[in-house]
Design an enzyme around this catalytic site. Structure first.
Site, PDB file in Angstrom:
ATOM      1  N   GLU A   1      -5.966  -1.085  -7.868  1.00 46.98           N
ATOM      2  CA  GLU A   1      -5.028  -0.082  -8.373  1.00 46.98           C
ATOM      3  C   GLU A   1      -3.840  -0.832  -8.955  1.00 46.98           C
ATOM      4  O   GLU A   1      -3.219  -1.649  -8.267  1.00 46.98           O
ATOM      5  CB  GLU A   1      -4.545   0.841  -7.240  1.00 46.98           C
ATOM      6  CG  GLU A   1      -5.443   2.029  -6.971  1.00 46.98           C
ATOM      7  CD  GLU A   1      -4.861   2.960  -5.906  1.00 46.98           C
ATOM      8  OE1 GLU A   1      -4.933   4.178  -6.093  1.00 46.98           O
ATOM      9  OE2 GLU A   1      -4.350   2.474  -4.881  1.00 46.98           O
TER      10      GLU A   1
ATOM     11  N   SER B   1       0.827  -1.210   0.000  1.00 46.84           N
ATOM     12  CA  SER B   1       0.000   0.000   0.000  1.00 46.84           C
ATOM     13  C   SER B   1       0.857   1.254   0.000  1.00 46.84           C
ATOM     14  O   SER B   1       0.410   2.312  -0.424  1.00 46.84           O
ATOM     15  CB  SER B   1      -0.856   0.065   1.268  1.00 46.84           C
ATOM     16  OG  SER B   1      -1.595  -1.095   1.430  1.00 46.84           O
TER      17      SER B   1
HETATM   18  N1  LIG Z   1      -5.112  -5.245   5.218  1.00 49.41           N
HETATM   19  C1  LIG Z   1      -5.424  -4.303   4.323  1.00 49.41           C
HETATM   20  O1  LIG Z   1      -6.437  -3.618   4.442  1.00 49.41           O
HETATM   21  C2  LIG Z   1      -4.532  -4.091   3.132  1.00 49.41           C
HETATM   22  C3  LIG Z   1      -5.061  -3.456   2.000  1.00 49.41           C
HETATM   23  C4  LIG Z   1      -4.257  -3.303   0.883  1.00 49.41           C
HETATM   24  C5  LIG Z   1      -2.954  -3.750   0.903  1.00 49.41           C
HETATM   25  N2  LIG Z   1      -2.459  -4.332   2.028  1.00 49.41           N
HETATM   26  C6  LIG Z   1      -1.067  -4.810   1.975  1.00 49.41           C
HETATM   27  O2  LIG Z   1      -1.090  -6.209   1.806  1.00 49.41           O
HETATM   28  C7  LIG Z   1       0.047  -6.807   2.441  1.00 49.41           C
HETATM   29  C8  LIG Z   1      -0.423  -7.879   3.401  1.00 49.41           C
HETATM   30  O3  LIG Z   1      -1.291  -7.318   4.350  1.00 49.41           O
HETATM   31  P1  LIG Z   1      -2.251  -8.207   5.255  1.00 49.41           P
HETATM   32  O4  LIG Z   1      -3.184  -7.265   5.925  1.00 49.41           O
HETATM   33  O5  LIG Z   1      -2.779  -9.338   4.486  1.00 49.41           O
HETATM   34  O6  LIG Z   1      -1.207  -8.753   6.337  1.00 49.41           O
HETATM   35  P2  LIG Z   1      -1.334 -10.071   7.257  1.00 49.41           P
HETATM   36  O7  LIG Z   1      -0.483  -9.795   8.432  1.00 49.41           O
HETATM   37  O8  LIG Z   1      -2.750 -10.437   7.468  1.00 49.41           O
HETATM   38  O9  LIG Z   1      -0.687 -11.221   6.374  1.00 49.41           O
HETATM   39  C9  LIG Z   1       0.668 -11.298   6.059  1.00 49.41           C
HETATM   40  C10 LIG Z   1       1.007 -12.755   5.814  1.00 49.41           C
HETATM   41  O10 LIG Z   1       2.322 -12.839   5.278  1.00 49.41           O
HETATM   42  C11 LIG Z   1       2.933 -13.959   5.855  1.00 49.41           C
HETATM   43  N3  LIG Z   1       4.388 -13.825   5.771  1.00 49.41           N
HETATM   44  C12 LIG Z   1       5.211 -13.062   6.525  1.00 49.41           C
HETATM   45  N4  LIG Z   1       6.487 -13.216   6.115  1.00 49.41           N
HETATM   46  C13 LIG Z   1       6.481 -14.094   5.096  1.00 49.41           C
HETATM   47  C14 LIG Z   1       7.478 -14.676   4.281  1.00 49.41           C
HETATM   48  N5  LIG Z   1       8.759 -14.377   4.456  1.00 49.41           N
HETATM   49  N6  LIG Z   1       7.095 -15.542   3.337  1.00 49.41           N
HETATM   50  C15 LIG Z   1       5.813 -15.869   3.158  1.00 49.41           C
HETATM   51  N7  LIG Z   1       4.821 -15.362   3.911  1.00 49.41           N
HETATM   52  C16 LIG Z   1       5.145 -14.488   4.873  1.00 49.41           C
HETATM   53  C17 LIG Z   1       2.434 -13.981   7.285  1.00 49.41           C
HETATM   54  O11 LIG Z   1       2.600 -15.246   7.876  1.00 49.41           O
HETATM   55  C18 LIG Z   1       0.974 -13.613   7.067  1.00 49.41           C
HETATM   56  O12 LIG Z   1       0.194 -14.764   6.816  1.00 49.41           O
HETATM   57  C19 LIG Z   1       0.796  -5.657   3.070  1.00 49.41           C
HETATM   58  O13 LIG Z   1       1.793  -5.225   2.175  1.00 49.41           O
HETATM   59  C20 LIG Z   1      -0.270  -4.590   3.228  1.00 49.41           C
HETATM   60  O14 LIG Z   1       0.257  -3.305   3.253  1.00 49.41           O
HETATM   61  C21 LIG Z   1      -3.215  -4.539   3.125  1.00 49.41           C
END
Ligand SMILES: NC(=O)c1ccc[n+]([C@@H]2O[C@H](COP(=O)([O-])OP(=O)(O)OC[C@H]3O[C@@H](n4cnc5c(N)ncnc54)[C@H](O)[C@@H]3O)[C@@H](O)[C@H]2O)c1
Length: 708
Positions: free
Chosen positions: A443, A410
């Site tokens: 996006e 993001s």
């Molecule tokens: N949550 C939101 O609203 C949102 C919206 C848009 C974008 N994002 C982006 O999406 C991404 C993920 O966010 P999220 O909310 O799903 O986070 P989350 O914490 O729910 O999930 C992250 C996952 O990545 C895994 N992970 C961590 N290190 C890893 C590795 N080395 N190899 C493989 N897996 C690994 C974790 O175990 C976890 O399951 C971030 O970059 C965030 O900025 C989030």
């Protein structure tokens, strides 16, 4: 001879067959063809019955929305539909697919209506700021009564064929080859002596059209469509159907629908309709760059976003491999996906067999080897640049040549992620919104080095994933979150100045936002915002009060809904917001510590202070070329951030209030609160100075680019 309409004969029956792919829109050519077909049938003494049917995926899907901005066509529609209704042979509409708006209105002008079992019907006009204007408000109440007709028109939602029979505007649901069944059905009508049955000859059942009913529907229209007029006009038009002759009612309907088309409400909604349709097309990409076909995908990170993204692929029938750092992470992720599918089954949205089939498309692995075949890989791990760079280094080793390497970040600089690979041309942002399996916006973020083929691949891939893609260039926050900055900043600033969270959110919701921004923060988690603020502190302006409402609440352990308290208080298991004096006290204390001057806020001030910076930033985003066109910015905010469609999106709305009003507003608040946050965007200043519109400027830019 029409290219889209032909008349065929089957014994004593004439079949008017329409073929106007992809969805049999009632275009000018179709109308001309139908007029000719009616004359042909009339002139043919051997015909005893008429069938109207369409080839391809659907019966008429609706009128041609592209004609909205041109001269009014209602009189033409009315004459055509009346001529069908006036035929002295029975006319049967045989329908399939998705029959909407004008498509359903033409069927109402036929004498009998039958449909395949999966057919769906809707009159969605009020969501476009208009009313059914091709006889719908006059014929439907004559068929099913005023009350049911208004409920259907105001709901704007589709109903299935069995429900249409129950409501009374469909005669039969028919199985088997539609054409053959329609022929049989019409012959049976003839042999049992049935003739024409004209809807316009009926009167509205007075028992369904009492004053109390119209009052109730007026109240419903106000509640369901606040700030809008079309719902109320629909009530008036149906009332007219109950009170006057058919001919007078049609005239009234025409006058009212034409009046609707000139409102901001309708122009805004129609603008968004076309903006969404066109956002996929990216001008200026080389013709010879080809999208790659996506047959399989990979997702890294089985968290909130990764799970939702995997569901999008499985729903599209594309096999997807989900990778996480640990078996426990994968298990958690798959359990989450199961839960989402199960809730769809529980709500009747999916069969158990579909659920099993979709789950079978989602494989899991801890090993990057499993990504060797993937055409597209999307990374969705924690928001940490070093972690993402490490993962892209690995992807560079394992992914096949030509695979798209995407990140869901993001806030991070995608160019910095791309530079660790030997193939930065294949690296691109795919920014999904939460919940990723529900929110329509995607996006698509390009760096300076992203290839045209990668861009085209992702814009095309959005279609099966059922996303509305909008292209952006890399910058902090891309289009949507970048414009969120000032909007959220002012909301937080005003609670420090003494406004209550309720006051802020109510003002924004009354204006039309789906949810007030402070309630959004409570839902998303206040700590999520705080983490972003901390990580980006170095780029923030020197304003000690900046986002301090978030900090104050988070420091007091108020993280939003998940902790039962944030800007509001929540009862366990209930999302209803309860005003909380404790939160207000925490905010007041922080304001005292920061010496934030206190003031009272009118609703107008709250709306302007939140919206003006949002709109102003839109002009920066456009001027800097972060967005390809203004309409894309409107799509981002209407499909990703709950900006009301009937206001057309931020850029469209800026023009409805007047660019000079916006500029004056920015300057006025700048004088009140200091220039730091109120600097007008250079493009806004330019447009006002030159007295030209956004569209004028885009045309100029286009000719400049074409000349270069
Ligand atoms: N949550 C939101 O609203 C949102 C919206 C848009 C974008 N994002 C982006 O999406 C991404 C993920 O966010 P999220 O909310 O799903 O986070 P989350 O914490 O729910 O999930 C992250 C996952 O990545 C895994 N992970 C961590 N290190 C890893 C590795 N080395 N190899 C493989 N897996 C690994 C974790 O175990 C976890 O399951 C971030 O970059 C965030 O900025 C989030």
């Amino acid at each position: 001879m029409s290219k889209t309409v032909r008349v065929e004969r089957d014994g004593e029956l004439a079949l008017i067959v329409v073929h106007n792919p992809p969805v049999n829109t009632i275009t000018a050519d179709v109308r001309a063809g139908l007029r000719d077909a009616v004359s042909t049938v009339r002139a043919d003494g051997g015909v005893r019955g008429v069938i109207l049917l369409c080839e391809g995926s659907t019966f008429f899907s609706g009128a041609d929305i592209g004609e909205f901005s041109g001269p009014p066509r209602e009189a033409e529609y009315r004459a055509l539909f009346n001529s069908i209704e006036a035929m002295d042979l029975p006319v049967v509409a045989a329908m399939h697919g998705t029959v909407m708006g004008g498509g359903l209105e033409i069927a109402l002008a036929c004498h009998y209506r039958i449909a395949a079992p999966a057919t769906r019907f809707a009159l969605p006009e009020v969501t476009l700021g208009i009313i059914p204007g091709a006889g719908g408000t006059q014929r439907l109440p004559r068929l099913i009564g005023a009350e049911k007709a208004l409920e259907f028109i105001l709901s704007a939602k589709p109903v299935g064929a069995p429900q249409a029979v129950e409501m009374g505007f469909l005669d039969a649901v028919v199985d088997g080859d539609l054409r053959a069944v329609a022929i049989r059905y019409t012959r049976e009508l003839l042999s049992s002596g049935q003739g024409p049955r004209r809807t316009g000859d009926k009167t509205v059942d007075p028992a369904t059209a009492g004053p109390e009913m119209f009052e109730r529907m007026t109240a419903q229209a106000r509640k369901q469509y606040p700030n809008r007029n079309a719902g109320l006009v629909a009530v008036d038009a149906v009332r007219k159907a109950a009170q006057s002759t058919f001919a007078e009612g049609l005239e009234y309907e025409t006058a009212r629908v034409n009046e609707c088309k000139t409102t901001d409400e309708s122009r805004g909604a129609v603008h968004v309709f076309f903006a969404e349709r066109d956002s996929r097309r990216v001008p200026g990409l080389p013709e010879d760059a080809r999208p790659i076909a996506v047959h399989s995908a990979g997702v890294i990170g089985a968290g909130t976003m990764g799970g939702g993204i995997a569901i999008c692929f499985a729903n599209a029938g594309i096999p997807v491999t989900l990778i996480d750092a640990s078996a426990a992470g994968l298990e958690r992720g798959v359990a989450g996906i199961e839960r989402i599918y199960q809730s769809m089954v529980d709500r009747g949205r999916l069969t158990a067999a579909d659920k099993a089939q979709r789950l079978s498309l989602i494989r899991t692995s801890l090993d990057y080897e499993a990504l060797r075949d993937a055409d597209v890989i999307i990374e969705a791990v924690f928001e940490d640049l070093e972690l993402k760079r490490e993962i892209f280094g690995k992807l560079d080793k394992y992914a096949k040549a030509g695979a798209i390497l995407a990140t869901n970040t993001s806030t991070l600089d995608i160019a910095k992620i791309a530079e660790v690979t030997t193939r930065p041309g294949d690296v691109i942002g795919m920014h999904f919104f939460s919940p990723a399996n529900v929110m329509p916006l995607l996006e698509v973020v390009r760096t300076d080095r992203t290839s045209a083929s990668a861009i085209k691949t992702v814009m095309e891939l959005a279609k099966p994933l059922r996303k509305t893609p909008v292209l952006a260039t890399v910058c902090y926050g891309f289009i949507g979150n970048r414009m969120m900055e000032g909007y959220a900043r002012e909301a937080e600033r005003m609670v420090l100045e003494g406004a209550t969270p309720r006051q802020i959110d109510t003002a924004l919701e009354e204006w039309g936002m789906a949810m007030g921004i402070l309630a959004v923060f409570d839902m998303a988690g206040i700590d999520v915002g705080v983490n972003v603020h901390k990580a980006n502190a170095s780029r923030y302006p020197p304003d000690p009060a900046y986002y301090q409402a978030d900090f104050a609440l988070a420091e007091a352990g108020r993280l939003g809904q998940k902790s039962g308290k944030g800007y509001y208080r929540y009862e366990p298991g209930n999302r209803a917001r309860i005003d909380d004096p404790e939160a207000i006290e925490i905010l007041r204390r922080r304001a005292r510590d920061l010496a934030v001057p206190q003031r009272t806020h009118s609703t107008t001030e709250i709306q302007e202070r939140c919206l003006y910076p949002l709109l102003n930033e839109g002009f920066r985003v456009l001027g800097e070329g972060v967005a390809v066109r203004a309409a894309d910015i409107d799509v981002v905010w209407t499909s990703g951030y709950g900006f009301p469609r009937y206001r057309g999106g931020p850029m469209f709305y800026a023009e409805t209030i007047g660019l000079a009003t916006l500029l004056d507003g920015m300057r006025r608040y700048g004088e009140m609160f200091g220039p730091m946050h109120w600097e007008p965007a250079p493009l806004l200043v330019e447009l006002v100075g030159r007295g030209i519109s956004v569209a004028d400027w885009e045309r100029e830019r286009h000719s400049r680019q074409a000349a270069a």
